[in-house]
Write an enzyme that holds these catalytic residues in place. Structure first.
Site, short mmCIF file in Angstrom:
data_model
loop_
_atom_site.label_atom_id
_atom_site.label_comp_id
_atom_site.label_asym_id
_atom_site.label_seq_id
_atom_site.Cartn_x
_atom_site.Cartn_y
_atom_site.Cartn_z
N CYS A 285 48.19 41.60 23.52
CA CYS A 285 48.36 42.99 23.90
C CYS A 285 49.44 43.73 23.11
O CYS A 285 49.21 44.85 22.64
CB CYS A 285 48.76 43.11 25.37
SG CYS A 285 48.25 41.76 26.43
N LYS B 13 48.99 44.04 19.23
CA LYS B 13 47.76 44.83 19.10
C LYS B 13 48.03 46.31 19.37
O LYS B 13 47.65 47.19 18.60
CB LYS B 13 46.72 44.25 20.07
CG LYS B 13 45.40 44.94 20.18
CD LYS B 13 45.41 46.15 21.06
CE LYS B 13 45.51 45.92 22.54
NZ LYS B 13 44.40 45.23 23.13
N GLU C 204 41.49 65.73 33.23
CA GLU C 204 40.91 66.71 34.16
C GLU C 204 39.40 66.81 34.01
O GLU C 204 38.73 67.33 34.91
CB GLU C 204 41.56 68.09 33.99
CG GLU C 204 41.12 68.81 32.72
CD GLU C 204 41.62 70.27 32.63
OE1 GLU C 204 41.61 70.95 33.66
OE2 GLU C 204 42.00 70.68 31.52
P1 FAD Z 1 48.78 32.90 28.00
O1 FAD Z 1 49.51 34.18 27.98
O2 FAD Z 1 47.88 32.59 26.88
O3 FAD Z 1 49.92 31.78 28.09
C1 FAD Z 1 49.65 30.42 28.04
C2 FAD Z 1 50.81 29.69 27.40
O4 FAD Z 1 50.69 28.29 27.65
C3 FAD Z 1 50.84 29.82 25.90
O5 FAD Z 1 52.15 30.07 25.45
C4 FAD Z 1 50.37 28.46 25.41
O6 FAD Z 1 50.85 28.14 24.13
C5 FAD Z 1 50.95 27.56 26.47
N1 FAD Z 1 50.29 26.26 26.62
C6 FAD Z 1 48.99 25.97 26.47
N2 FAD Z 1 48.75 24.67 26.75
C7 FAD Z 1 49.95 24.14 27.08
C8 FAD Z 1 50.37 22.83 27.50
N3 FAD Z 1 49.49 21.83 27.65
N4 FAD Z 1 51.67 22.64 27.76
C9 FAD Z 1 52.57 23.64 27.63
N5 FAD Z 1 52.23 24.89 27.27
C10 FAD Z 1 50.94 25.13 26.99
N6 FAD Z 1 45.20 41.72 27.95
C11 FAD Z 1 45.47 42.92 28.47
O7 FAD Z 1 45.64 43.04 29.67
N7 FAD Z 1 45.56 44.03 27.67
C12 FAD Z 1 45.40 43.97 26.35
O8 FAD Z 1 45.49 44.98 25.65
C13 FAD Z 1 45.12 42.70 25.76
N8 FAD Z 1 44.97 42.59 24.42
C14 FAD Z 1 44.77 41.37 23.88
C15 FAD Z 1 44.64 41.28 22.50
C16 FAD Z 1 44.44 40.06 21.90
C17 FAD Z 1 44.33 39.99 20.40
C18 FAD Z 1 44.35 38.89 22.72
C19 FAD Z 1 44.13 37.55 22.07
C20 FAD Z 1 44.46 38.97 24.08
C21 FAD Z 1 44.66 40.21 24.68
N9 FAD Z 1 44.77 40.35 26.07
C22 FAD Z 1 45.02 41.58 26.61
C23 FAD Z 1 44.59 39.19 26.97
C24 FAD Z 1 45.93 38.62 27.46
O9 FAD Z 1 46.72 38.28 26.34
C25 FAD Z 1 45.65 37.38 28.30
O10 FAD Z 1 44.77 37.71 29.35
C26 FAD Z 1 46.94 36.81 28.93
O11 FAD Z 1 47.89 36.50 27.95
C27 FAD Z 1 46.60 35.57 29.74
O12 FAD Z 1 47.75 35.00 30.29
P2 FAD Z 1 47.81 33.47 30.69
O13 FAD Z 1 49.06 33.32 31.48
O14 FAD Z 1 46.55 33.03 31.28
O15 FAD Z 1 47.93 32.68 29.31
#
Ligand code: FAD
Ligand code: NA7
Length: 487
Positions: free
Chosen positions: A58, A61, A468
């Site tokens: 997000c 981007k 609006e």
């Molecule tokens: P994540 O934020 O992905 O966090 C998971 C974390 O866990 C990561 O740091 C990962 O490395 C870590 N991890 C994974 N496996 C392990 C493990 N086994 N042990 C320890 N750590 C681990 N959403 C919006 O609402 N608005 C937007 O504009 C938007 N734009 C986006 C643009 C892009 C290009 C992308 C790729 C996504 C976008 N999203 C957007 C989606 C949003 O980023 C995700 O929905 C959100 O980050 C999900 O959160 P999460 O907590 O599920 O996982």
């Protein structure tokens, strides 16, 4: 806290959902640890604490989209009297842009670490996997392993971009994990995949001055209202983004000059090729659940997607919970992960019974002309309720600020999906135009309060705004009347 375990809550994944749950849990008195680890992308890109949204989602981007909007504004400003140099001489400096974006991200990484420290959330830069249903093994960067025990475990590991199984994809392709920190300007770019990530990337690259092509396998923006989706694609095309429809990549080769020769197959099985500097895959994301060794605790995954089906964020293993992008059939959005994580922590540690409502979550596609929506698409409403029960209101409109620079208004379009009879409840709202996210957010709250079409029409607009237009909408598709503005 429970003497048997080191922690009340152990969170695997320090992204949107995991951090929100961890912070809420410590606020409610729980002892909490978070493991976060970023496996480098195939191209070697890696990043800090905070998950996808902050580092490769997000935030970068939106910043690149903003850079694109500013470029557009520079060109328009001459019409408003600004004495800008010859527009042809105005160029974006990719290195300056990525440096600014990455500096912001690093400051957020830092603030997040400090916040965890002050809140006394223990943070470990370690890759976690299950040893048993209360024990996680954390593998650090140096290979050292450490065991963590907890009464409750929260899976919030999110997902990563997928790559297709074709020659050259992993070697030469990049993904959204790489684009925001790419050392060299991307040049002529092929974006493969027409979900929102593909469209957004192609959109800002084109606006920043790079030749951008989107390769579409079937339709654009599957799952979104298709009339709105096609309008977005049409607007991007009008601005110079190329689209290749009904095409699948088959091979990527590196030429001696370093550029990439891409082969693709069309629906008549004809092979085509072209040369690009960058190939970006945006063909969807895969959850990082298999890496957790779910079989060790008998944690069930959906076989086709490896996602987790939950009831109120609880998995089939009672003390193991999940939030965020790993969830089966839930919106993959940051605020969804945050809200679900926070509410879960309140239920676990705060005697709350409040549950996450995944329905009517608003979202915005930050394409060059943005598309914001909440609720049902036209086709979903008709599929669920039948054409006779649904009224579709629509309108084209002209933003006031578009007149002076004579900007194209042909794709400024809005739509309201409502019940035709009874209370005429509003089921969906769709907006294409400037600041779509800002426009749609408040209407999402109204829909949560059971907004009806008469109430919408009874709302006095704010003039002159684009929002609006929703209060002025009156032409139904059924009437066949012209939805173009009459002025
Ligand atoms: P994540 O934020 O992905 O966090 C998971 C974390 O866990 C990561 O740091 C990962 O490395 C870590 N991890 C994974 N496996 C392990 C493990 N086994 N042990 C320890 N750590 C681990 N959403 C919006 O609402 N608005 C937007 O504009 C938007 N734009 C986006 C643009 C892009 C290009 C992308 C790729 C996504 C976008 N999203 C957007 C989606 C949003 O980023 C995700 O929905 C959100 O980050 C999900 O959160 P999460 O907590 O599920 O996982
Ligand atoms: P999406 O929304 O899942 O879109 C993926 C796009 O890539 C979509 O247009 C697909 O076309 C296309 N696709 C999928 N596989 C291939 C292959 N093998 N070759 C070519 N094109 C392909 O993914 P995003 O990355 O935009 O977003 C990720 C998630 O974040 C998404 O699920 C959202 O909910 C939030 P299709 O329509 O399947 O023919």
């Amino acid at each position: 806290s429970d003497q048997k375990f080191m922690y009340d809550l152990l969170v695997i994944g320090g992204g949107s959902g995991g951090l929100a749950a961890a912070k809420e849990a410590v606020n409610l008195g729980a002892k909490v640890a978070v493991l976060d680890f970023v496996t480098p992308s195939p191209r070697g890109t890696t990043w800090g604490l905070g998950g996808t949204c902050v580092n490769v989602g997000c935030i970068p981007k939106k910043l690149m989209h903003q850079a694109a909007l500013l470029g557009e504004a520079i060109h328009e400003s001459a019409a408003y009297g600004w004495q800008v140099p010859d527009p042809k001489t105005i160029k974006n400096d990719w290195q300056a842009l990525t440096t600014a974006v990455q500096n912001h991200i690093k400051s957020v990484n830092w603030v997040t670490r400090v916040e965890l420290r002050t809140k006394k959330i223990e943070y470990f830069n370690a890759l976690g996997y299950f040893k048993d249903q209360h024990t996680i093994c954390g593998k650090m960067k140096n290979g050292e392993e450490k065991l963590f025990t907890a009464k409750n475990i929260l899976i919030a590991v999110g997902g990563r971009p997928r790559y297709p199984d074709i020659p050259g994809a992993l070697e030469y392709g990049i993904s959204s994990d790489d684009i925001f920190s790419l050392e060299k300007a991307p040049g002529k770019t092929l974006v493969i995949g027409a979900g929102y990530i593909g469209l957004e990337c192609a959109g800002f690259l084109n606006s920043l001055g790079y030749d951008a092509t989107v390769m579409v396998r079937s339709i654009v923006l599957r799952g979104f209202d298709q009339q709105m989706a096609n309008t977005i694609a049409q607007e991007m095309e009008r601005r110079g983004v190329h689209f290749i429809y009904q095409a699948k990549p088959s091979k990527i080769e590196k030429q001696t000059d370093g550029r990439l020769l891409v082969n693709w197959v069309d629906k008549e099985r004809q092979t085509h090729q072209d040369i690009f500097d960058t190939v970006l895959f945006a063909i969807g994301r895969k959850p990082l659940t298999e890496e957790l060794k779910p079989e060790i605790i008998g944690l069930q995954l959906i076989p086709e997607t490896a996602k987790i089906d939950v009831i109120d964020e609880q998995t089939n293993v009672p003390n193991v919970y999940a939030v965020g992008d790993v969830l089966h059939k839930k919106p993959e959005l940051t605020p969804v992960a945050i809200h679900a994580g926070r509410l879960l922590a309140r239920r676990l540690f705060g005697n709350s019974t409040e549950q996450m409502d995944y329905i009517n979550v608003a979202t915005t596609v930050f394409s060059p002309l943005e598309y914001g929506c909440v609720g049902l698409s036209e086709e979903a409403a008709i599929a669920i309720h039948g054409e006779e029960k649904i009224e579709i209101y629509h309108a084209y409109y002209k933003p006031t600020e578009f007149f002076i620079p004579q900007k194209d208004v042909s794709n400024c379009y809005i739509k309201v999906v409502a019940f035709r009879n009874g209370d005429q409840r509003v089921l969906g709202m769709h907006f294409i135009g400037p600041n779509a996210g800002e426009v749609i957010q408040g209407f999402a709250a109204a829909i949560k309060c059971n907004l009806t079409f008469p109430k919408l029409k009874d709302t006095v607009g704010i003039h002159p705004t684009v929002a609006e237009e929703f209060t002025r909408i009156s032409v139904t598709k059924r009437s066949g009347l012209d939805p173009k503005p009459q002025s």
